[in-house]
Write an enzyme that holds these catalytic residues in place. Structure first.
Site, PDB file in Angstrom:
ATOM      1  CG  ASP A  80       1.586   3.619  12.231  1.00 18.91           C
ATOM      2  OD1 ASP A  80       1.101   2.820  11.412  1.00 18.91           O
ATOM      3  OD2 ASP A  80       1.805   4.828  11.976  1.00 18.91           O
ATOM      4  CG  ASP A 102       5.513  -1.582   6.332  1.00 16.99           C
ATOM      5  OD1 ASP A 102       5.461  -2.357   5.350  1.00 16.99           O
ATOM      6  OD2 ASP A 102       5.631  -0.351   6.234  1.00 16.99           O
TER       7      ASP A 102
HETATM    8 ZN   LIG Z   1       1.388   4.240   7.531  1.00 17.10          ZN
END
Ligand SMILES: [Zn+2]
Length: 286
Positions: A80, A102
């Site tokens: 994540d 990300d």
């Molecule tokens: Zn998140």
């Protein structure tokens, strides 16, 4: 059964449901998440943030992989909010089957370049990749990532981003925030924007910051084509609320006294999410 993120999420996309990605930070939570998913016959994503991975240590990963392989339901082990190439390679090395990169805080071109580089590495060894475009909000300093103000995902940019990078799934910003909402912030999703993005992009869409949003909005987002919803805060709040209650008795000391009731409380919250995402019974598709 252990699957790549793509193999797990493409089925959800074809059958219009969402798979919960529950963040786990210790063995008891991992067991609880697998157990409730097996009880509900729901596919599940074990989400481990880099901070969580440094907390548990990579030596626990062979156990996580074994637990996932032995589960009676389809499981993906997902990094994540990977932030760097090095973090993604560490995940590849330790048995993850899916990674998120990300780059959402970077300018569009830099995000696309970084994401494409991760896709090349991950795909070459059979892992799938989730990218992020737009920025998700954060509610407080305990939240894992985000900005004070949400930058909503533009549908046309989403199309270009998917083409440029080759990502397998895309996290979009439509109004969610990481964390639990303080009273002055109102949770509200732009479902009109979700519809536009879903019409333009064919890969599975991901909603981060899915904790603490009204159930009916989340339910509608699932119907409109979100296929993965990240839940971290809500299950951890349920877990620790029960831990606090148990620790009010100063005589308890054994983890096997303290943790099982907390896991049971966490499972109740997780089961509600599984139902809300229409994921119960969906293991049958695999
Ligand atoms: Zn998140």
């Amino acid at each position: 059964m252990l699957l790549s993120g793509k193999d797990l999420l493409d089925v959800a996309n074809e059958n219009s449901f969402a798979i919960p990605a529950f963040n786990i930070s210790d063995w008891a939570m991992l067991n609880g998440v697998i157990a409730v998913s097996e009880e509900k016959k729901s596919p599940v994503i074990l989400a481990i943030h880099p901070d969580e991975l440094s907390h548990i240590g990579v030596d626990m990963m062979p156990g996580v992989v074994a637990r996932a392989r032995n589960a009676s339901i389809p499981v993906t082990i997902h990094l994540d909010h990977g932030a760097t190439y090095q973090q993604v390679l560490t995940a590849i090395q330790h048995g993850f089957t899916s990674v998120m990169i990300d780059g959402s805080m970077l300018p569009f071109d830099d995000n696309a370049t970084l994401t494409a580089k991760i896709v090349e590495a991950a795909h070459s060894v059979g892992l799938s990749v989730e990218g992020e475009l737009g920025t998700i909000g954060k509610t407080d300093d305990e939240a894992e990532a985000g900005t004070a103000d949400i930058i909503y995902t533009e549908p046309a940019e989403a199309v270009r981003f998917v083409e440029l990078t080759g990502v397998d799934s895309l996290a979009i910003a439509i109004g969610t925030r990481h964390g639990i909402y303080p009273s002055h912030l109102k949770a509200e999703l732009r479902l009109d924007l979700l519809k536009e993005i879903k019409a333009a992009v064919s890969i599975p869409l991901v909603l981060h910051g899915g904790s603490d949003n009204p159930d009916d909005e989340i339910g509608q987002a699932v119907k409109l084509g979100v296929n993965k919803i990240n839940i971290s805060s809500d299950i951890k709040v349920a877990y620790h609320r029960k831990v606090r209650e148990i620790l009010a008795d100063a005589t308890v000391r054994e983890p096997n006294t303290i943790q099982p009731p907390a896991i049971a409380a966490m499972k109740v919250t997780a089961a509600q999410k599984i139902d809300l995402f229409d994921a119960a019974g969906r293991a049958r598709h695999y």
